[in-house]
Design an enzyme around this catalytic site. Structure first.
Site, PDB file in Angstrom:
ATOM      1  N   ARG A   1       0.832  -1.214   0.000  1.00  0.00           N
ATOM      2  CA  ARG A   1       0.000   0.000   0.000  1.00  0.00           C
ATOM      3  C   ARG A   1       0.866   1.263   0.000  1.00  0.00           C
ATOM      4  O   ARG A   1       0.425   2.338  -0.396  1.00  0.00           O
ATOM      5  CB  ARG A   1      -0.985  -0.025   1.170  1.00  0.00           C
ATOM      6  CG  ARG A   1      -1.923   1.166   1.207  1.00  0.00           C
ATOM      7  CD  ARG A   1      -3.225   0.968   2.003  1.00  0.00           C
ATOM      8  NE  ARG A   1      -3.151   0.009   3.060  1.00  0.00           N
ATOM      9  CZ  ARG A   1      -2.573   0.235   4.262  1.00  0.00           C
ATOM     10  NH1 ARG A   1      -2.047   1.407   4.527  1.00  0.00           N
ATOM     11  NH2 ARG A   1      -2.566  -0.718   5.167  1.00  0.00           N
TER      12      ARG A   1
ATOM     13  N   LYS B   1      -7.499   5.923 -19.758  1.00  0.00           N
ATOM     14  CA  LYS B   1      -7.822   6.385 -21.109  1.00  0.00           C
ATOM     15  C   LYS B   1      -6.611   6.157 -22.034  1.00  0.00           C
ATOM     16  O   LYS B   1      -6.213   5.033 -22.240  1.00  0.00           O
ATOM     17  CB  LYS B   1      -8.276   7.848 -21.055  1.00  0.00           C
ATOM     18  CG  LYS B   1      -9.279   8.143 -19.927  1.00  0.00           C
ATOM     19  CD  LYS B   1     -10.605   7.424 -20.102  1.00  0.00           C
ATOM     20  CE  LYS B   1     -11.497   7.481 -18.858  1.00  0.00           C
ATOM     21  NZ  LYS B   1     -11.761   8.796 -18.312  1.00  0.00           N
TER      22      LYS B   1
ATOM     23  N   TYR C   1     -14.726  17.006 -16.037  1.00  0.00           N
ATOM     24  CA  TYR C   1     -15.281  15.658 -16.034  1.00  0.00           C
ATOM     25  C   TYR C   1     -16.385  15.588 -14.974  1.00  0.00           C
ATOM     26  O   TYR C   1     -16.196  16.056 -13.845  1.00  0.00           O
ATOM     27  CB  TYR C   1     -14.152  14.664 -15.750  1.00  0.00           C
ATOM     28  CG  TYR C   1     -14.595  13.244 -15.631  1.00  0.00           C
ATOM     29  CD1 TYR C   1     -15.212  12.590 -16.690  1.00  0.00           C
ATOM     30  CD2 TYR C   1     -14.393  12.539 -14.450  1.00  0.00           C
ATOM     31  CE1 TYR C   1     -15.606  11.278 -16.570  1.00  0.00           C
ATOM     32  CE2 TYR C   1     -14.785  11.221 -14.325  1.00  0.00           C
ATOM     33  CZ  TYR C   1     -15.393  10.600 -15.392  1.00  0.00           C
ATOM     34  OH  TYR C   1     -15.798   9.296 -15.268  1.00  0.00           O
TER      35      TYR C   1
ATOM     36  N   ASP D   1      -6.077  18.615 -15.204  1.00  0.00           N
ATOM     37  CA  ASP D   1      -6.427  17.275 -15.683  1.00  0.00           C
ATOM     38  C   ASP D   1      -5.969  17.196 -17.142  1.00  0.00           C
ATOM     39  O   ASP D   1      -6.526  17.875 -18.006  1.00  0.00           O
ATOM     40  CB  ASP D   1      -7.940  17.068 -15.549  1.00  0.00           C
ATOM     41  CG  ASP D   1      -8.391  15.661 -15.935  1.00  0.00           C
ATOM     42  OD1 ASP D   1      -7.696  15.012 -16.748  1.00  0.00           O
ATOM     43  OD2 ASP D   1      -9.459  15.227 -15.455  1.00  0.00           O
TER      44      ASP D   1
END
Ligand SMILES: *Cc1c(COP(=O)(O)O)cnc(C)c1O
Length: 372
Positions: A47, A196, A99, A171
């Site tokens: 983690r 993406k 978004y 972004d």
């Protein structure tokens, strides 16, 4: 070196011990430490980080020209990982067309954490200046934006943010580092949905933050990621790293296809307008020409008529699939207002198009028959 070269080599290098050219995938969740808990090698627990994530983070830092990167389980984990570093009482200013789920973070989560959020049209620099407040800590831009294809002047907005004592996050999912490197224009943080173009094959989910400067800001975000646990898995890190290697080639084709479709659809009787920054009459064309190397692979088509006319076109495409997401090898189309749901600010006649790697002629032919 040029971005295309960096994409092939960044975060690479021979595997110690084997000389393997391709990177190994390290699946171990835990790493040896001393009885006192000190790492005997570089890692302690998955983690907190592992060797496969390290390679991807190093690659992203090189490619985006940043000091350090952090990778997350999804783009949204990266967005929330960024805003969770803010103090209660802070104010966040977002571009009006971001978004839709980033907007949901602003509307549904941040107020619960006593963080104020407001929207502004960041293509209007005077409006950005007016919207700043004394406690504004972060400006969140997206350029080109999803799905309106707004183009925001990164350098100018960074200047306004910094004068007001705030940071600018961009972004960069639509543009990719092949077309645009916001840190070079003054942004402080770059965010990616690696689901993406970076992954590029519609088979991996991931997100990233790349920071212009190392130090406290990165360590705070790293601490948030370790506590909340939204870290990228080794398998997904490995897949995204593999995707980066061909990103330069893929973007060249995505852009060529977007340009060909934009040209073919401009002036088509069934199309009211084409939103693509590469078109000379796009309101963001001049800024895009200045800050981008090419105009990106995404475009939106505004169908002449109503929501129903747009939905009819979307229902008639055969090669292009109706599906959400973008940046994969296959072409996708989406009626964004339907998927964004109540509160959507997207035009009812807008169809977002993510041209894949097919031949442009076939994609244009498919759209032409759907518009008949
Ligand atoms: C998809 C997307 C996101 C969210 O990323 P996920 O990987 O789906 O969580 C954020 N910003 C933009 C521009 C996107 O297209």
């Amino acid at each position: 070196m040029k971005p295309d070269t960096l994409l092939v080599h960044a975060g690479g290098g021979l595997e110690p011990g084997s000389g393997a050219i391709a990177p190994s995938m390290h699946l171990s969740t835990t790493f040896e430490h001393t009885p006192e808990g000190e790492a005997t090698h570089d890692h302690v627990y998955i983690r907190m980080g592992n060797p496969t994530q390290d390679r991807l983070e190093e690659a992203l830092s090189v490619i985006e020209d940043g000091a350090e990167s952090l990778v997350y389980a999804s783009g949204m984990a990266a967005v929330t990982g960024c805003v969770q570093t803010l103090e209660p009482g802070a104010h966040v200013l977002m571009h009006r067309d971001v978004y839709s789920v980033t907007r949901a973070v602003g509307k549904e989560l941040l107020p619960n954490w006593n963080i104020e959020v407001s929207d502004v049209d960041m293509t209007d620099l005077e409006a950005v200046g007016r919207a700043l407040r004394p406690h504004t800590a972060l400006l969140w831009a997206e350029t080109p934006s999803n799905p309106a294809m707004d183009v925001i002047d990164i350098g100018a907005v960074a200047g306004i943010a910094h004068a007001g004592g705030a940071l600018l996050a961009v972004d960069n999912t639509f543009a990719t580092p092949v077309m645009q490197r916001p840190l070079q224009h003054g942004a402080d943080i770059v965010m990616h949905s690696m689901t993406k173009y970076l992954g590029g094959h519609s088979d991996v989910q991931g997100g990233a933050l790349v920071f212009r400067e190392g130090g406290d800001r990165v360590e705070r975000a790293r601490r948030v990621r370790t506590i909340t646990g939204g870290v990228l898995s080794p398998f997904n890190a490995w897949l995204v790293l593999r995707g980066l290697r061909s990103l330069g080639c893929r973007m060249a084709r995505h852009v060529a296809n977007a340009e060909a479709i934009a040209a073919a659809m401009t002036g088509h009787p069934g199309i009211e307008g084409v939103d693509y920054p590469g078109l000379p009459d796009h309101p963001g064309h001049a800024v895009a020409t200045r800050q981008m190397d090419g105009y990106g692979g995404m475009l939106s088509l505004r169908v002449r008529g109503t929501r129903e006319d747009a939905l009819r076109v979307a229902s008639k495409v055969r090669l292009i699939r109706n599906a959400t997401s973008l940046g994969g090898v296959e072409s996708l189309i989406e009626h964004r207002q339907s998927i964004e749901g109540p509160g959507s600010v997207t035009a009812p006649n807008l169809l977002r198009l993510s041209p894949g790697l097919e031949a442009a002629e076939d994609l244009i032919g498919d759209l032409a028959q759907a518009l008949e």
